[in-house]
Design a protein around this motif. Structure first.
Motif, PDB file in Angstrom:
ATOM      1  N   GLU A  26       0.836  -1.202   0.000  1.00 56.53           N
ATOM      2  CA  GLU A  26       0.000   0.000   0.000  1.00 56.53           C
ATOM      3  C   GLU A  26       0.874   1.257   0.000  1.00 56.53           C
ATOM      4  O   GLU A  26       0.585   2.214  -0.719  1.00 56.53           O
ATOM      5  CB  GLU A  26      -0.934   0.001   1.210  1.00 56.53           C
ATOM      6  N   VAL A  27       1.936   1.256   0.790  1.00 56.45           N
ATOM      7  CA  VAL A  27       2.847   2.408   0.832  1.00 56.45           C
ATOM      8  C   VAL A  27       3.524   2.584  -0.525  1.00 56.45           C
ATOM      9  O   VAL A  27       3.675   3.706  -1.013  1.00 56.45           O
ATOM     10  CB  VAL A  27       3.887   2.253   1.963  1.00 56.45           C
ATOM     11  N   SER A  30       0.993   4.160  -2.883  1.00 57.15           N
ATOM     12  CA  SER A  30       0.558   5.526  -2.559  1.00 57.15           C
ATOM     13  C   SER A  30       1.692   6.217  -1.814  1.00 57.15           C
ATOM     14  O   SER A  30       2.649   6.657  -2.413  1.00 57.15           O
ATOM     15  CB  SER A  30      -0.744   5.518  -1.757  1.00 57.15           C
ATOM     16  N   ASN A  31       1.589   6.309  -0.513  1.00 57.07           N
ATOM     17  CA  ASN A  31       2.667   6.812   0.348  1.00 57.07           C
ATOM     18  C   ASN A  31       2.326   6.467   1.797  1.00 57.07           C
ATOM     19  O   ASN A  31       1.242   5.955   2.074  1.00 57.07           O
ATOM     20  CB  ASN A  31       2.908   8.319   0.147  1.00 57.07           C
ATOM     21  N   ARG A  32       3.226   6.763   2.712  1.00 57.06           N
ATOM     22  CA  ARG A  32       3.027   6.387   4.117  1.00 57.06           C
ATOM     23  C   ARG A  32       1.832   7.105   4.738  1.00 57.06           C
ATOM     24  O   ARG A  32       1.093   6.526   5.522  1.00 57.06           O
ATOM     25  CB  ARG A  32       4.290   6.657   4.927  1.00 57.06           C
ATOM     26  N   THR A  33       1.639   8.368   4.372  1.00 58.58           N
ATOM     27  CA  THR A  33       0.531   9.135   4.941  1.00 58.58           C
ATOM     28  C   THR A  33      -0.804   8.553   4.514  1.00 58.58           C
ATOM     29  O   THR A  33      -1.699   8.345   5.341  1.00 58.58           O
ATOM     30  CB  THR A  33       0.640  10.610   4.525  1.00 58.58           C
ATOM     31  N   ARG A  34      -0.971   8.280   3.232  1.00 56.01           N
ATOM     32  CA  ARG A  34      -2.240   7.709   2.743  1.00 56.01           C
ATOM     33  C   ARG A  34      -2.474   6.315   3.300  1.00 56.01           C
ATOM     34  O   ARG A  34      -3.599   5.955   3.644  1.00 56.01           O
ATOM     35  CB  ARG A  34      -2.258   7.689   1.220  1.00 56.01           C
ATOM     36  N   ALA A  35      -1.414   5.519   3.378  1.00 62.58           N
ATOM     37  CA  ALA A  35      -1.549   4.177   3.945  1.00 62.58           C
ATOM     38  C   ALA A  35      -1.986   4.269   5.405  1.00 62.58           C
ATOM     39  O   ALA A  35      -2.864   3.516   5.842  1.00 62.58           O
ATOM     40  CB  ALA A  35      -0.229   3.417   3.823  1.00 62.58           C
ATOM     41  N   GLU A  37      -3.696   6.671   6.802  1.00 58.63           N
ATOM     42  CA  GLU A  37      -5.104   7.075   6.823  1.00 58.63           C
ATOM     43  C   GLU A  37      -6.011   5.895   6.540  1.00 58.63           C
ATOM     44  O   GLU A  37      -7.056   5.740   7.181  1.00 58.63           O
ATOM     45  CB  GLU A  37      -5.346   8.186   5.800  1.00 58.63           C
ATOM     46  N   ARG A  38      -5.636   5.044   5.600  1.00 64.19           N
ATOM     47  CA  ARG A  38      -6.474   3.882   5.263  1.00 64.19           C
ATOM     48  C   ARG A  38      -6.613   2.909   6.418  1.00 64.19           C
ATOM     49  O   ARG A  38      -7.665   2.293   6.582  1.00 64.19           O
ATOM     50  CB  ARG A  38      -5.912   3.141   4.045  1.00 64.19           C
ATOM     51  N   ARG A  43       1.222   8.154  10.593  1.00 67.24           N
ATOM     52  CA  ARG A  43       2.299   7.908   9.638  1.00 67.24           C
ATOM     53  C   ARG A  43       3.507   7.316  10.348  1.00 67.24           C
ATOM     54  O   ARG A  43       4.168   6.404   9.831  1.00 67.24           O
ATOM     55  CB  ARG A  43       2.679   9.215   8.947  1.00 67.24           C
TER      56      ARG A  43
END
Length: 130
Positions: A26-27, A30-35, A37-38, A43
């Motif tokens: 997932e990271v 997308s990125n660590r922040t979005r992952a 949030e999911r 983060r």
């Protein structure tokens, strides 16, 4: 973070747990922040898990969050949503030569973009139900 950047999971040993692999994927996409949030965490918690430095003696809560949020995929072969565990179990079993329908499903699994054993080109290909 670039989507083509691979997350280093070497601190988890040769075979990281499924939830860590899902989180890393997932990271990467997308990125660590979005992952974060999911899965409903920070983060920094994501970074600590990926580096195997999470301070809690148990990662059960993180594992549950990751599997709930990221552990389901749409199986194109059967046209339904399955858990990652179901996908892995079906994909890893011996070829079901006794059942033509099951064999078609199994073959589709071997070339599925969700199969981590497929080559990079498999990410661009889609399998279809025959």
């Amino acid at each position: 973070m670039n989507a083509s950047t691979r997350i280093d999971l070497s601190t988890w040993g040769e075979q990281p747990p499924l939830f860590v692999t899902l989180l890393a994927r997932e990271v990467e996409q997308s990125n660590r922040t979005r992952a974060a949030e999911r899965i409903g965490m920070s983060r920094s918690a994501v970074s600590l898990i990926l580096s195997n430095r999470y301070p809690s003696p148990s990662t059960a809560g993180v594992e549950r969050r990751v599997l709930d949020a990221l552990g389901r995929i749409e199986c194109v072969a059967i046209g339904d949503v399955v858990t990652v565990e179901q996908c892995q179990t079906y994909r890893a079993r011996p070829a079901p030569t006794h059942n033509p329908m099951a064999m078609q499903h199994w073959r589709a699994c071997q070339h599925c973009p969700s199969n981590p054993n497929c080559n990079a080109n498999a990410q661009e290909q889609r399998h279809v139900r025959h």
